[in-house]
Design an enzyme around this catalytic site. Structure first.
Site, PDB file in Angstrom:
ATOM      1  N   SER A  27      -2.807   5.387  -6.928  1.00 33.44           N
ATOM      2  CA  SER A  27      -4.058   4.925  -6.327  1.00 33.44           C
ATOM      3  C   SER A  27      -3.815   4.387  -4.916  1.00 33.44           C
ATOM      4  CB  SER A  27      -4.647   3.818  -7.201  1.00 33.44           C
ATOM      5  OG  SER A  27      -5.768   3.249  -6.565  1.00 33.44           O
ATOM      6  N   GLY A  52      -8.598   2.050  -5.167  1.00 35.46           N
ATOM      7  CA  GLY A  52      -9.196   0.910  -5.851  1.00 35.46           C
ATOM      8  C   GLY A  52     -10.665   0.735  -5.496  1.00 35.46           C
ATOM      9  N   ASN A  75       2.119  -2.579   2.788  1.00 34.70           N
ATOM     10  CA  ASN A  75       0.720  -2.371   3.152  1.00 34.70           C
ATOM     11  C   ASN A  75      -0.102  -3.561   2.740  1.00 34.70           C
ATOM     12  OD1 ASN A  75      -1.577  -1.751   1.017  1.00 34.70           O
ATOM     13  ND2 ASN A  75       0.356  -1.076   0.107  1.00 34.70           N
ATOM     14  N   ILE A  77      -3.854  -3.122   2.898  1.00 31.82           N
ATOM     15  CA  ILE A  77      -5.147  -2.498   3.180  1.00 31.82           C
ATOM     16  C   ILE A  77      -6.262  -3.461   2.774  1.00 31.82           C
ATOM     17  CG2 ILE A  77      -6.617  -0.470   2.758  1.00 31.82           C
ATOM     18  CD1 ILE A  77      -3.849   0.230   4.021  1.00 31.82           C
ATOM     19  N   ASN A 132      -6.964  -2.123 -12.316  1.00 35.71           N
ATOM     20  CA  ASN A 132      -5.985  -2.700 -11.396  1.00 35.71           C
ATOM     21  C   ASN A 132      -6.050  -4.216 -11.515  1.00 35.71           C
ATOM     22  OD1 ASN A 132      -4.350  -3.408  -9.288  1.00 35.71           O
ATOM     23  ND2 ASN A 132      -5.627  -2.523  -7.681  1.00 35.71           N
ATOM     24  N   CYS A 135      -3.398  -5.911  -7.576  1.00 37.24           N
ATOM     25  CA  CYS A 135      -3.387  -5.774  -6.124  1.00 37.24           C
ATOM     26  C   CYS A 135      -2.969  -7.105  -5.494  1.00 37.24           C
ATOM     27  CB  CYS A 135      -4.748  -5.367  -5.567  1.00 37.24           C
ATOM     28  SG  CYS A 135      -4.708  -5.244  -3.762  1.00 37.24           S
ATOM     29  N   ASN A 197       2.745  -1.588  -9.694  1.00 35.85           N
ATOM     30  CA  ASN A 197       2.043  -1.739  -8.429  1.00 35.85           C
ATOM     31  C   ASN A 197       3.081  -2.250  -7.419  1.00 35.85           C
ATOM     32  OD1 ASN A 197       0.042  -2.179  -6.396  1.00 35.85           O
ATOM     33  ND2 ASN A 197      -1.478  -2.445  -8.011  1.00 35.85           N
ATOM     34  N   GLY A 222       7.668   2.497  -2.163  1.00 41.93           N
ATOM     35  CA  GLY A 222       8.628   3.486  -1.683  1.00 41.93           C
ATOM     36  C   GLY A 222       9.965   3.365  -2.396  1.00 41.93           C
ATOM     37  N   THR A 271       3.721   6.577  -2.197  1.00 39.56           N
ATOM     38  CA  THR A 271       4.179   6.565  -0.809  1.00 39.56           C
ATOM     39  C   THR A 271       4.728   7.922  -0.346  1.00 39.56           C
ATOM     40  OG1 THR A 271       4.631   4.212  -1.035  1.00 39.56           O
ATOM     41  CG2 THR A 271       5.764   5.339   0.760  1.00 39.56           C
TER      42      THR A 271
HETATM   43  C1  LIG Z   1      -1.286   2.207   1.238  1.00 40.84           C
HETATM   44  C2  LIG Z   1      -1.290   1.897  -0.234  1.00 40.84           C
HETATM   45  C3  LIG Z   1      -2.489   1.574  -0.885  1.00 40.84           C
HETATM   46  C4  LIG Z   1      -2.508   1.270  -2.238  1.00 40.84           C
HETATM   47  N1  LIG Z   1      -3.704   0.985  -2.853  1.00 40.84           N
HETATM   48  C5  LIG Z   1      -3.734   0.728  -4.190  1.00 40.84           C
HETATM   49  C6  LIG Z   1      -4.966   0.479  -4.860  1.00 40.84           C
HETATM   50  O1  LIG Z   1      -6.046   0.493  -4.256  1.00 40.84           O
HETATM   51  N2  LIG Z   1      -4.946   0.219  -6.203  1.00 40.84           N
HETATM   52  C7  LIG Z   1      -3.761   0.213  -6.912  1.00 40.84           C
HETATM   53  O2  LIG Z   1      -3.777  -0.007  -8.114  1.00 40.84           O
HETATM   54  N3  LIG Z   1      -2.580   0.469  -6.306  1.00 40.84           N
HETATM   55  C8  LIG Z   1      -2.529   0.722  -4.964  1.00 40.84           C
HETATM   56  N4  LIG Z   1      -1.327   0.995  -4.347  1.00 40.84           N
HETATM   57  C9  LIG Z   1      -0.084   1.005  -5.152  1.00 40.84           C
HETATM   58  C10 LIG Z   1       0.348   2.426  -5.528  1.00 40.84           C
HETATM   59  O3  LIG Z   1      -0.639   3.107  -6.275  1.00 40.84           O
HETATM   60  C11 LIG Z   1       1.676   2.403  -6.313  1.00 40.84           C
HETATM   61  O4  LIG Z   1       1.484   1.681  -7.503  1.00 40.84           O
HETATM   62  C12 LIG Z   1       2.799   1.764  -5.552  1.00 40.84           C
HETATM   63  O5  LIG Z   1       2.716   2.077  -4.184  1.00 40.84           O
HETATM   64  C13 LIG Z   1       4.192   2.166  -6.071  1.00 40.84           C
HETATM   65  O6  LIG Z   1       4.400   3.564  -5.996  1.00 40.84           O
HETATM   66  P1  LIG Z   1       5.091   4.312  -4.739  1.00 40.84           P
HETATM   67  O7  LIG Z   1       6.368   3.581  -4.425  1.00 40.84           O
HETATM   68  O8  LIG Z   1       5.307   5.729  -5.183  1.00 40.84           O
HETATM   69  O9  LIG Z   1       4.131   4.221  -3.608  1.00 40.84           O
HETATM   70  C14 LIG Z   1      -1.288   1.288  -2.980  1.00 40.84           C
HETATM   71  C15 LIG Z   1      -0.088   1.612  -2.335  1.00 40.84           C
HETATM   72  C16 LIG Z   1      -0.066   1.920  -0.976  1.00 40.84           C
HETATM   73  C17 LIG Z   1       1.247   2.267  -0.328  1.00 40.84           C
END
Ligand SMILES: Cc1cc2nc3c(=O)[nH]c(=O)nc-3n(C[C@H](O)[C@H](O)[C@H](O)COP(=O)(O)O)c2cc1C
Ligand SMILES: Cc1cc2nc3c(=O)[nH]c(=O)nc-3n(C[C@H](O)[C@H](O)[C@H](O)COP(=O)(O)OP(=O)(O)OC[C@H]3O[C@@H](n4cnc5c(N)ncnc54)[C@H](O)[C@@H]3O)c2cc1C
Lengths: 313, 256
Positions: A27, A52, A75, A77, A132, A135, A197, A222, A271
């Site tokens: 997400s 989200g 991040n 956001i 979620n 966050c 998350n 990441g 990521t």
């Molecule tokens: C820019 C960005 C925005 C994200 N927004 C949300 C979100 O709105 N809701 C949520 O549950 N997780 C959010 N996440 C978390 C990701 O879905 C994921 O759980 C987390 O980044 C770990 O995975 P990754 O290392 O592959 O990115 C966000 C991550 C990033 C980098």
């Protein structure tokens, strides 16, 4: 490898949701899927987990929202989104034709808000709801629910009471005891658990002595978080029966394999979509090749197959 | 088949040259993106040394469709641009693009106004509209206006300003702008540079009754409108994304 062979190796089912591949999108990292349509084959994702979504529109945080870190990024956001009504009326009709499983990630400021969101999403076009409670970037982003087992259970119960859809609860790694959180949401009726998350982090500009991020702190994601994520998936997999969606730093099929071995039934790519927007399709092909090399018939044969060293009696 | 709007492409470095202290011009072999690119669009460059999770957004400067190459100009400001500058002929990057909305191409005789690295995306416009544009460029000193030679083949008239008076008029682009637009009939103004310059020129263009476009910068991760890193406020309250709705905007959309 033929497309049919690849499809047979990767097809899976989670709580009645049929998936072409066990690869979902994290997400907030893949928009509504449509943004990536030119670049990756959307039919080869198991589902798109949309950004989200909250009851009311949110403008998100001001100032700098991202920073690069060694092997990752931060991040903040701040859950910018158009709100559930715009999502249902404008976005959903636009993305339906892609034929993806659509999973909506929701955030509420109160237990009741989570219930209302679940009710509005109890419609045929939606495959599942991801709750979620993790966050780290906004006060009402659910982190208060994500760090207390009782509050997490209360949110889960409320959501379950308002929808017949499979309910995924997304856990925060910013806790001391992830297993306690997982058990609490399972007992409250969660159909699946996703984790992790982002980890709360911070970066400081040494030229200005100021925080880099507008929100001061942000969520770390990441490759740098992958070992934490794999450990948490493994610990949770021992403790619960419900399927786990694992994520955190997956860039390649080998990364994904670690999560499956640790006990995840599906994974999500986050990521990595920024580094390489073709990641989802690339990881699908690599994963199929891995399964074939290891003489496995289907991805389910890999789940939880971690081999621990034999304990001395 | 409908051509995709954007692609990822392995691109090899054809040329890399330091054109001013810490400013590099890099030419990349990238036929698909060169073919699709419109003036003012940008690319997201992935540096493949394993140290960068995020791509770096850079404006497309010139396109050579016969050779399938485009050029970028960048200034070293951090680790990503430093690593880019270390690449030599034959090494690869991965490029995602072309991205975003470029400049309005319907102007017949626009005035381009640029400063610093903002002169890079404007060059793509000058090239696409060969002979149609004049360029007003500002810099701190003569050294920063190395751009003249790159613009020379494409523009009719070049007007220079420097903060220290070492070349052209002494002052800023905003100092000379009102006179320049009185002397000649332009049908639009396209500006890219420091925000203070863009705001100043946009205000003066409005006073002169000329439509004006500006090109914005904000940190971005995906470049596709998905991650919402580069959201900005617009004058009417709507949120926009620099990567997808921009980077080029009508001045009145973003500057009150
Ligand atoms: C820019 C960005 C925005 C994200 N927004 C949300 C979100 O709105 N809701 C949520 O549950 N997780 C959010 N996440 C978390 C990701 O879905 C994921 O759980 C987390 O980044 C770990 O995975 P990754 O290392 O592959 O990115 C966000 C991550 C990033 C980098
Ligand atoms: C649409 C667009 C077009 C651009 N075109 C050019 C160009 O043609 N030539 C040029 O020299 N520069 C251009 N920039 C700015 C360029 O992207 C940054 O200078 C570069 O990303 C800095 O990376 P770094 O690793 O060297 O710096 P660092 O400061 O180490 O970077 C850290 C992070 O911040 C981001 N970042 C830092 N400064 C900027 C900035 N000004 N804008 C956006 N992101 C930033 C980086 O991408 C990276 O994610 C453009 C920016 C945008 C948004």
């Amino acid at each position: 490898m033929t497309d049919a062979r690849e499809a047979a190796l990767l097809a899976t089912e989670l709580c009645g949701i049929k998936m072409q591949t066990p690869i979902l999108t994290g997400s907030g990292t893949f928009g509504f899927g449509e943004e990536f349509a030119d670049l990756t084959d959307l039919s080869r994702i198991g589902g798109v987990v949309v950004k989200g979504t909250t009851l009311k529109p949110r403008r998100g945080n001001d100032g700098v929202r991202i920073a690069e870190t060694p092997a990752g990024m931060l991040n903040c956001i701040g859950l910018e989104n158009p709100g559930i009504e715009v999502f249902l009326q404008k976005t959903l009709p636009r993305i339906r034709p892609y034929g993806m499983n659509i999973i909506v990630n929701v955030s509420g400021g109160s237990v009741e808000e989570y219930g209302l969101l679940a009710q509005k999403l109890d419609i045929p076009e939606i495959a599942a709801i991801e709750v979620n409670i993790s966050c780290p970037n906004v006060k009402e982003g659910g982190i208060v629910f994500g760090t207390d087992p009782d509050a997490a259970a209360a949110v889960t119960k409320e959501v379950k009471a308002h929808t017949k859809k499979p309910v995924i609860v997304k856990l925060s790694p910013n806790v001391t005891d992830i297993v306690a959180m997982a058990k609490a949401v399972e007992a409250a009726g969660a159909d699946m658990i996703s984790l992790i998350n982002t980890l709360l982090g911070m970066q400081i500009d040494t030229k200005t002595w100021k925080p880099v991020l507008g929100n001061i702190t942000g969520g770390l994601s990441g490759p740098c978080v992958k070992p934490v994520a794999v450990r948490m998936v493994w610990q949770v997999a021992q403790a619960v029966q419900v399927p786990i969606i694992g994520m955190g730093g997956i860039m390649t099929a080998e990364d994904a394999v670690e999560f499956f071995l640790a006990g995840a039934s599906a994974i999500a790519v986050g990521t990595a979509n920024f580094t390489d927007p073709t990641s989802t399709a690339r990881i699908a092909s690599e994963l199929a090749a891995y399964l074939e090399q290891h003489h496995l018939e289907n991805i389910r044969d890999l789940v939880g197959r971690l081999e621990l060293p034999a304990k001395e009696e | 088949m409908i051509l995709p709007e954007k692609v990822t492409e392995a691109a090899s470095v054809i040329a890399q040259q330091e054109v001013a202290p810490d400013v590099f011009r890099m030419e990349l072999s990238s036929p698909a993106i060169t073919e699709l690119a419109k003036p003012g669009q940008f690319v997201q460059v992935r540096i493949l040394n394993g140290d960068h999770i995020l791509r770096r957004p850079l404006g497309i400067a010139e396109c050579d469709r016969t050779r399938g190459t485009f050029s970028l100009f960048y200034r070293i400001v951090g680790s990503g641009t430093r690593d880019l500058s270390l690449l030599v002929h034959g090494e690869n990057v991965n490029v995602l693009g072309p991205l975003g909305h470029g400049f309005d191409v319907s102007f017949q005789h626009p005035l381009l106004v640029g400063g610093g690295m903002g002169l890079s995306p404007l060059l793509s416009y000058a090239q696409a509209k060969r002979g149609a544009c004049d360029i007003l460029m500002g810099g701190k000193n003569a050294g920063e206006l190395f751009w003249q030679s790159f613009y020379a083949p494409y523009v009719e008239k070049t007007i220079l300003t420097t903060d220290d008076g070492s070349l052209g008029s002494h002052g800023f682009t905003t100092t000379v702008f009102p006179d320049i637009v009185k002397q000649e009939t332009y049908d639009g103004v396209l500006v890219c540079g420091p925000e203070i310059m863009m705001r100043g020129i946009a205000r003066l263009a409005k006073a002169a009754g000329l439509p004006c476009q500006v090109s914005l910068e904000k940190r971005m991760a995906c470049g596709l409108g998905a991650c919402l890193s580069c959201s900005i406020d617009t004058v009417n309250g709507a949120r926009k994304k620099v990567c997808k709705d921009g980077p080029v905007f009508w001045a009145e959309e973003v500057f009150a």
